[in-house]
Each structure stands twice: as C-alpha cells, then as structure tokens.
Write a protein that holds these residues in place. Sequence first.
Motif, PDB file in Angstrom:
ATOM      1  N   MET A   1     -30.110  62.553  88.932  1.00  6.05           N
ATOM      2  CA  MET A   1     -30.181  61.530  89.962  1.00  6.05           C
ATOM      3  C   MET A   1     -28.919  61.609  90.817  1.00  6.05           C
ATOM      4  N   ASP A   2     -29.093  61.717  92.107  1.00  6.32           N
ATOM      5  CA  ASP A   2     -27.958  61.775  93.029  1.00  6.32           C
ATOM      6  C   ASP A   2     -27.413  60.385  93.279  1.00  6.32           C
ATOM      7  N   LYS A   3     -26.089  60.267  93.175  1.00  5.88           N
ATOM      8  CA  LYS A   3     -25.430  58.999  93.463  1.00  5.88           C
ATOM      9  C   LYS A   3     -24.993  59.015  94.920  1.00  5.88           C
ATOM     10  N   LYS A   4     -25.134  57.892  95.562  1.00  2.00           N
ATOM     11  CA  LYS A   4     -24.742  57.757  96.948  1.00  2.00           C
ATOM     12  C   LYS A   4     -23.747  56.616  97.083  1.00  2.00           C
ATOM     13  N   LEU A   5     -22.684  56.848  97.812  1.00  2.00           N
ATOM     14  CA  LEU A   5     -21.667  55.826  98.025  1.00  2.00           C
ATOM     15  C   LEU A   5     -22.081  54.989  99.232  1.00  2.00           C
ATOM     16  N   THR A   6     -22.492  53.746  98.957  1.00  2.00           N
ATOM     17  CA  THR A   6     -22.933  52.839 100.016  1.00  2.00           C
ATOM     18  C   THR A   6     -22.326  51.457  99.787  1.00  2.00           C
ATOM     19  N   ARG A   7     -22.390  50.639 100.822  1.00  2.00           N
ATOM     20  CA  ARG A   7     -21.931  49.263 100.672  1.00  2.00           C
ATOM     21  C   ARG A   7     -22.924  48.495  99.823  1.00  2.00           C
ATOM     22  N   LEU A  14     -15.516  41.226 101.404  1.00  2.00           N
ATOM     23  CA  LEU A  14     -14.944  42.372 102.125  1.00  2.00           C
ATOM     24  C   LEU A  14     -16.046  43.316 102.599  1.00  2.00           C
ATOM     25  N   PHE A  15     -17.135  42.746 103.106  1.00  2.26           N
ATOM     26  CA  PHE A  15     -18.263  43.481 103.668  1.00  2.26           C
ATOM     27  C   PHE A  15     -19.012  44.342 102.657  1.00  2.26           C
ATOM     28  N   GLY A  16     -18.791  44.143 101.370  1.00  2.44           N
ATOM     29  CA  GLY A  16     -19.504  44.886 100.344  1.00  2.44           C
ATOM     30  C   GLY A  16     -18.937  46.260 100.049  1.00  2.44           C
ATOM     31  N   VAL A  17     -17.810  46.606 100.669  1.00  3.14           N
ATOM     32  CA  VAL A  17     -17.244  47.944 100.499  1.00  3.14           C
ATOM     33  C   VAL A  17     -16.682  48.112  99.088  1.00  3.14           C
ATOM     34  N   CYS A  18     -15.875  47.175  98.633  1.00  2.19           N
ATOM     35  CA  CYS A  18     -15.284  47.277  97.296  1.00  2.19           C
ATOM     36  C   CYS A  18     -16.374  47.242  96.225  1.00  2.19           C
ATOM     37  N   ALA A  19     -17.370  46.419  96.406  1.00  2.00           N
ATOM     38  CA  ALA A  19     -18.469  46.347  95.440  1.00  2.00           C
ATOM     39  C   ALA A  19     -19.282  47.636  95.453  1.00  2.00           C
ATOM     40  N   GLY A  20     -19.435  48.253  96.604  1.00  2.00           N
ATOM     41  CA  GLY A  20     -20.141  49.525  96.686  1.00  2.00           C
ATOM     42  C   GLY A  20     -19.404  50.622  95.948  1.00  2.00           C
ATOM     43  N   PRO A  29     -16.180  45.121  90.255  1.00  2.00           N
ATOM     44  CA  PRO A  29     -15.667  45.068  91.629  1.00  2.00           C
ATOM     45  C   PRO A  29     -14.296  44.413  91.741  1.00  2.00           C
ATOM     46  N   THR A  30     -13.989  43.492  90.824  1.00  3.12           N
ATOM     47  CA  THR A  30     -12.684  42.838  90.854  1.00  3.12           C
ATOM     48  C   THR A  30     -11.559  43.845  90.637  1.00  3.12           C
ATOM     49  N   LEU A  31     -11.774  44.832  89.785  1.00  4.09           N
ATOM     50  CA  LEU A  31     -10.762  45.864  89.555  1.00  4.09           C
ATOM     51  C   LEU A  31     -10.491  46.668  90.829  1.00  4.09           C
ATOM     52  N   ILE A  32     -11.524  46.966  91.566  1.00  3.76           N
ATOM     53  CA  ILE A  32     -11.356  47.706  92.826  1.00  3.76           C
ATOM     54  C   ILE A  32     -10.597  46.849  93.828  1.00  3.76           C
ATOM     55  N   ARG A  33     -10.955  45.572  93.918  1.00  3.71           N
ATOM     56  CA  ARG A  33     -10.268  44.672  94.854  1.00  3.71           C
ATOM     57  C   ARG A  33      -8.789  44.518  94.513  1.00  3.71           C
TER      58      ARG A  33
END
Length: 51
Positions: A1-7, A14-20, A29-33
Amino acid sequence: MDKKLTRSSNDKKLFGVCAGVAEYFDVDPTLIRVGILALTIFTGFIPGLVL
C-alpha cells in the motif's frame, strides 16, 4: 500500500499539516506540533516559520 503525505481532514489545527505528517509517520500529532515549536524556538524562529 502506497502512503501519501497529505493534510489531515479530521484534525484541522494548523491547517491539518502537523496531523497529516503525524498520520504519515503513525505518531501522535501533539508530538509533531511540539517538535515544530521546539525547532522554531531553538533555531531563531526563521527556519520553523518557513517550515
């Protein structure tokens, strides 16, 4: 299965970027933020703001 980096369509802080990014790497997502915040503070604001 191909993973795709999306929002994220569910988590819109933050527009869903960190959660994406968090969904892509399967982490909380909190770790990324917190990581983006630390990068921004410790590198003099400019690289974190550009990112």
